[in-house]
Design a protein around this motif. Structure first.
Motif, mmCIF file in Angstrom:
data_model
loop_
_atom_site.group_PDB
_atom_site.id
_atom_site.type_symbol
_atom_site.label_atom_id
_atom_site.label_comp_id
_atom_site.label_asym_id
_atom_site.label_seq_id
_atom_site.Cartn_x
_atom_site.Cartn_y
_atom_site.Cartn_z
ATOM 1 N N LEU A 149 0.828 -1.205 0.000
ATOM 2 C CA LEU A 149 0.000 0.000 0.000
ATOM 3 C C LEU A 149 0.863 1.256 0.000
ATOM 4 N N ARG A 150 1.966 1.231 0.715
ATOM 5 C CA ARG A 150 2.870 2.386 0.737
ATOM 6 C C ARG A 150 3.420 2.675 -0.659
ATOM 7 N N GLN A 151 3.869 1.625 -1.344
ATOM 8 C CA GLN A 151 4.403 1.836 -2.685
ATOM 9 C C GLN A 151 3.318 2.319 -3.630
ATOM 10 N N VAL A 180 0.885 9.301 -5.852
ATOM 11 C CA VAL A 180 1.245 10.701 -5.610
ATOM 12 C C VAL A 180 2.110 11.239 -6.749
ATOM 13 N N LEU A 181 3.056 10.432 -7.199
ATOM 14 C CA LEU A 181 3.923 10.869 -8.297
ATOM 15 C C LEU A 181 3.107 11.135 -9.560
ATOM 16 N N LEU A 182 2.163 10.257 -9.851
ATOM 17 C CA LEU A 182 1.363 10.431 -11.062
ATOM 18 C C LEU A 182 0.410 11.606 -10.956
ATOM 19 N N LEU A 183 -0.189 11.814 -9.782
ATOM 20 C CA LEU A 183 -1.216 12.836 -9.621
ATOM 21 C C LEU A 183 -0.645 14.236 -9.394
ATOM 22 N N PHE A 184 0.575 14.328 -8.886
ATOM 23 C CA PHE A 184 1.131 15.638 -8.554
ATOM 24 C C PHE A 184 2.350 16.005 -9.399
ATOM 25 N N LEU A 190 1.888 2.456 -16.926
ATOM 26 C CA LEU A 190 2.228 1.077 -17.258
ATOM 27 C C LEU A 190 3.527 0.650 -16.576
ATOM 28 N N LEU A 191 4.550 1.544 -16.652
ATOM 29 C CA LEU A 191 5.827 1.229 -16.011
ATOM 30 C C LEU A 191 5.679 1.123 -14.493
ATOM 31 N N THR A 192 4.818 1.982 -13.911
ATOM 32 C CA THR A 192 4.595 1.936 -12.461
ATOM 33 C C THR A 192 3.940 0.624 -12.058
ATOM 34 N N LEU A 193 2.949 0.191 -12.842
ATOM 35 C CA LEU A 193 2.292 -1.081 -12.545
ATOM 36 C C LEU A 193 3.274 -2.248 -12.671
ATOM 37 N N LEU A 194 4.100 -2.190 -13.704
ATOM 38 C CA LEU A 194 5.095 -3.256 -13.868
ATOM 39 C C LEU A 194 6.098 -3.236 -12.721
#
Length: 443
Positions: A7-9, A15-19, A179-183
């Motif tokens: 959950l932390r990751q 946060v990185l994607l939204l901000f 996509l890279l974040t999910l991977l």
């Protein structure tokens, strides 16, 4: 409440994607807009010097040919116009201002200085570059101010075009980053998921060791846990062997005592019966499965139904109404023999003590057992002491007291709590609350 690593990751990535992406978008857009303003001011300054070069003062008037200016100044609705004012009076305006609803500023600025401002008139915005000069006309000087005006729409058009292009690029970048974040999330959390899955298999008794291939950070945990499991298993085996040896060693002198004349005394025979019962109990525990109890999850309802069937036959003449409340999903994390010993003793005592009704309830995780009867109950002054080692209520007639020391010992070995109180049915109510811990003391 501690958040899981997964959950932390996930929160960090979100946060990185939204901000970060929107922040970068607005920063780039603002930088382009600032550069666009600078370019606009420089362009208007060039036009201003072109107009200044063609200005011819004639007394208190000025003469200027539109034909010598860039085409935008004599084309109506071009968005680019020019004005010359002097002491709150309009001296000249370009042909492109014919249909324009704009009044040039009349305030005085210092000679040889200029200002670049945004003005709004008639619900339209204009960028205005003003430059003040003094013309020498013989005996007098003529102060004039040249205003070069550009419609804000000329500035917004390239800005909107840039914003649209930038948005398209950022949508594509966001999709790739997502996509890279999910991977990356799957790649980094998969070892944790595999470790959790293996631990669940250990709890269910499907495997004895952790065998997965884990990253360096988890490899040490895997090795230490396997070492702990091996050590615990060896200790459990030694405990079982020693307990079995001790119980068998005691059976012979007990048998000798039973054949002596002293055993005919009621007090001595009663104590011999108790010792024999304890030895049989310990032998059953030693003979139970060698698996660690924390590896087992025993379904409770089938065991309760088995005890109900047995007790209904034993106390058939008493006509007991045995009520069982337990969902099929309720489970006991421990040894089946231990559970049968705990619940069997409590239900048997309740059947002895009751008049006609016994109610058994099992629920929750960790498990809680409630055993109630409608018998005479237990005096309050004896409730606190009845589970202490060596204490006996001697109530075979009334039920409670038989095997309670064994029950209390087993419950304590699971870090649980055994309590007794008055039941709403009128008799005693025994409550067993097991701890959330997955391990049981073995010594």
């Amino acid at each position: 409440m501690q958040l899981s690593l997964k959950l932390r990751q996930g929160v960090i990535s979100l946060v990185l994607l939204l901000f970060l992406l929107p922040g970068s978008f607005f920063a780039i857009e603002q930088a382009f807009y600032t550069q666009l303003l600078t370019s606009t001011e420089q362009k208007l300054e060039v036009h201003m010097y072109s107009i200044l070069a063609e200005v011819q003062p004639q007394g208190e008037e000025v003469a200027l040919s539109n034909n010598l200016l860039p085409p935008d100044f004599y084309r109506p609705d071009s968005g680019l116009t020019a004005f010359i004012t002097s002491e709150n009076k309009l001296l000249w305006q370009s042909d492109s201002s014919i249909n324009l609803q704009f009044e040039p500023p009349m305030h005085q600025i210092l000679p040889a200085s200029h200002e670049f401002v945004l003005m709004e008139q008639h619900q339209k915005k204009f960028w205005v570059l003003s430059f003040a000069v003094l013309f020498d006309s013989g005996d007098s000087t003529l102060p004039i101010t040249i205003h070069v005006v550009q419609d804000d729409d000329l500035l917004q058009e390239p800005l909107q075009s840039f914003r649209t292009t930038l948005r398209q690029w950022f949508v594509g970048i966001a999709a790739v980053l997502l996509l890279l974040t999910l991977l990356a999330y799957y790649w980094t959390t998969r070892p944790l998921w595999l470790l959790d899955k293996e631990i669940n298999k250990l709890e269910q008794g499907k495997q004895q060791q952790l065998v997965g291939d884990y990253p360096t950070e988890l490899q040490k945990i895997k090795e230490d846990l396997n070492l702990l499991l091996s050590s615990q298993n060896r200790q459990k085996q030694r405990y079982r062997h020693h307990l079995s040896d001790l119980a068998h060693a005691l059976k012979t002198p007990i048998a000798v005592l039973r054949t002596s004349k002293l055993s005919e005394q009621p007090e001595l025979r009663e104590q011999l019966d108790r010792i024999t019962a304890m030895i049989e109990h310990q032998l059953k525990r030693a003979a139970s499965s060698g698996e660690d109890v924390w590896q087992k999850q025993i379904a409770v309802r089938p065991l309760m139904e088995k005890l109900e069937a047995a007790l209904s036959k034993i106390y058939r003449d008493k006509g007991i109404q045995l009520e069982i409340e337990c969902q099929a999903s309720v489970s006991f994390r421990g040894d089946e023999t231990d559970f049968m010993e705990i619940l069997g003793n409590l239900m048997d005592n309740a059947c002895k003590a009751c008049h006609h009704r016994v109610k058994v309830t099992a629920f929750g995780q960790p498990l809680q057992l409630d055993v109630e009867d409608d018998g005479p109950g237990i005096p309050e002054h004896k409730m606190q002491d009845m589970f202490e080692r060596g204490t006996r209520l001697d109530t075979y007639k009334d039920g409670h007291g038989v095997g309670l020391s064994i029950v209390a010992e087993l419950v304590r070995s699971y870090s649980g709590v055994l309590q007794v109180s008055r039941s709403p049915l009128g008799g005693a109510r025994f409550v067993v609350r097991f701890s959330e811990t997955k391990t049981r003391e073995t010594a």
